[in-house]
Write an enzyme that holds these catalytic residues in place. Structure first.
Site, PDB file in Angstrom:
ATOM      1  N   ASN A  21      47.004  61.517 -12.580  1.00 32.87           N
ATOM      2  CA  ASN A  21      46.218  61.414 -11.160  1.00 32.87           C
ATOM      3  C   ASN A  21      47.611  61.497  -9.664  1.00 32.87           C
ATOM      4  OD1 ASN A  21      45.201  60.273  -8.370  1.00 32.87           O
ATOM      5  ND2 ASN A  21      45.572  58.610  -9.108  1.00 32.87           N
ATOM      6  N   LYS A  23      47.363  61.896  -7.378  1.00 26.68           N
ATOM      7  CA  LYS A  23      47.436  61.852  -5.852  1.00 26.68           C
ATOM      8  C   LYS A  23      47.720  62.922  -4.881  1.00 26.68           C
ATOM      9  CE  LYS A  23      48.733  57.663  -7.856  1.00 26.68           C
ATOM     10  NZ  LYS A  23      49.469  55.862  -8.282  1.00 26.68           N
ATOM     11  N   HIS A 108      40.024  53.522  -6.297  1.00 25.35           N
ATOM     12  CA  HIS A 108      41.544  53.581  -6.948  1.00 25.35           C
ATOM     13  C   HIS A 108      42.547  52.548  -6.106  1.00 25.35           C
ATOM     14  CE1 HIS A 108      46.161  54.419  -7.096  1.00 25.35           C
ATOM     15  NE2 HIS A 108      45.496  54.893  -8.746  1.00 25.35           N
ATOM     16  N   GLU A 110      45.231  52.345  -4.146  1.00 25.04           N
ATOM     17  CA  GLU A 110      45.297  53.247  -3.325  1.00 25.04           C
ATOM     18  C   GLU A 110      44.173  53.113  -2.055  1.00 25.04           C
ATOM     19  OE1 GLU A 110      47.352  56.326  -5.193  1.00 25.04           O
ATOM     20  OE2 GLU A 110      49.085  54.222  -5.813  1.00 25.04           O
ATOM     21  N   GLU A 177      44.403  48.933 -13.689  1.00 28.65           N
ATOM     22  CA  GLU A 177      45.609  49.454 -13.255  1.00 28.65           C
ATOM     23  C   GLU A 177      45.902  48.231 -12.566  1.00 28.65           C
ATOM     24  OE1 GLU A 177      45.848  53.538 -12.566  1.00 28.65           O
ATOM     25  OE2 GLU A 177      45.331  53.139 -10.838  1.00 28.65           O
ATOM     26  N   GLY A 183      53.671  52.555  -9.733  1.00 28.76           N
ATOM     27  CA  GLY A 183      54.212  53.290  -8.519  1.00 28.76           C
ATOM     28  C   GLY A 183      55.795  52.270  -8.676  1.00 28.76           C
ATOM     29  N   SER A 216      52.905  52.796 -14.177  1.00 26.12           N
ATOM     30  CA  SER A 216      54.228  53.493 -14.956  1.00 26.12           C
ATOM     31  C   SER A 216      54.002  54.166 -15.694  1.00 26.12           C
ATOM     32  CB  SER A 216      55.078  52.210 -13.964  1.00 26.12           C
ATOM     33  OG  SER A 216      55.022  52.006 -13.129  1.00 26.12           O
TER      34      SER A 216
HETATM   35  P1  13P Z   1      52.088  55.517 -11.397  1.00 27.85           P
HETATM   36  O1  13P Z   1      52.227  56.436 -13.214  1.00 27.85           O
HETATM   37  O2  13P Z   1      52.691  56.607 -10.455  1.00 27.85           O
HETATM   38  O3  13P Z   1      52.235  53.564 -11.705  1.00 27.85           O
HETATM   39  O4  13P Z   1      50.674  55.718 -10.595  1.00 27.85           O
HETATM   40  C1  13P Z   1      49.198  55.164 -11.624  1.00 27.85           C
HETATM   41  C2  13P Z   1      48.094  55.156 -10.871  1.00 27.85           C
HETATM   42  O5  13P Z   1      48.237  54.640  -9.766  1.00 27.85           O
HETATM   43  C3  13P Z   1      47.528  55.585 -11.646  1.00 27.85           C
HETATM   44  O6  13P Z   1      45.922  56.178 -10.445  1.00 27.85           O
END
Ligand code: 13P
Length: 256
Positions: A21, A23, A108, A110, A177, A183, A216
């Site tokens: 992803n 982002k 997601h 976010e 997740e 992150g 992560s």
């Molecule tokens: P990270 O791998 O940067 O922690 O992000 C995970 C994520 O949100 C994947 O959709």
């Protein structure tokens, strides 16, 4: 090859799905630069793994062309529930299908946290994606506060119950997740991710749904994560932005 359940009597076969992803990272030029480093690594990838890149809308067209004939599938990061209409800033499922997209991330954290996504709109997006022939990747997970309050199970069960109303579980991927692990470098311990994913599976009507872990994930922890029997893949943020690290994740190794 497929990820089989542990019990011999269990005939369930679940696909292994490793998705990046990106982002809101990478211009078209940067996306192509990534592919130049990533493509040669795919030769080492065992056939059992579905490799997906979920990239910004602006990079989908160019990657669709560059990935033509490759084993890497293309994913988007959101989709609207109407096919067209006065919805400024949104993208519909037929628009994604037309340019060669196969998967789409829905719900997601976010989007839930920053853009007002609710379980009701997640449900609409999942159904619209499926109607157009896309496979949605539904994200669920709890905050740190919810985990500390021992609400992990109830939060995730509530998300699943609302998000999956009338959703076809034959064309679905779920990603667990935990928000506190996204992150932060603070990975959910592999055994705990395995436990929660087992609980998620117990709530699904189709035992063959692949369930990923996200949060992560990196080259240093992917082997341990993928050694867990309930975990069928990974949804990778930061570590999917560099070709070498995403390739190492895709080419994870299981202990003999
Ligand atoms: P990270 O791998 O940067 O922690 O992000 C995970 C994520 O949100 C994947 O959709």
């Amino acid at each position: 090859m497929w990820h089989c359940g542990l019990e011999l009597t269990d005939l369930a076969v679940r696909k292994i799905v490793i998705a990046g992803n990106w982002k809101m990272y990478k211009t078209q030029a940067e996306a192509q630069e990534f592919l130049r480093g990533f493509a040669p690594e795919l030769e080492k990838t065992p056939d059992d793994r579905e490799a997906i890149l979920c990239v910004p809308f602006t990079a989908l067209g160019i990657l669709s062309q560059s990935l033509h004939g490759s084993r890497v599938r293309l994913g988007a990061q959101n989709v609207h529930w109407e096919n067209e209409g006065a919805f400024t800033g949104e993208i519909s499922a037929p628009m994604l299908v037309e340019i060669g997209v196969s998967y789409v991330i829905v719900g997601h954290s976010e989007r839930r946290q920053y853009f007002g996504e609710t379980d009701a709109t997640v449900n609409l997006r999942l159904k619209a994606a499926q109607s157009a022939g896309l496979t949605p990747i539904l994200c669920v997970g709890e905050t740190k506060q919810q985990r500390d309050a021992k609400e992990t199970e109830s939060i995730i069960f509530a998300q699943l119950a609302q998000d999956l109303v009338d959703v076809d579980q034959k064309n679905l991927i779920v990603a667990y997740e935990p928000i506190w692990a996204i992150g932060t470098g603070d990975t959910c311990e592999a055994g705990e991710a395995n436990r929660v994913i087992g609980l998620i599976r117990s709530r699904l009507s189709n035992p063959d749904v692949s369930i990923q872990y996200g949060g992560s994930v990196k080259p240093e922890n992917i082997d341990e994560i993928m050694a867990q029997p309930e975990i069928d893949g990974a949804l990778v943020g930061g570590a999917s932005l560099q070709a070498a690290s995403f390739a190492r994740i895709l080419n994870y190794k299981l202990p003999n």
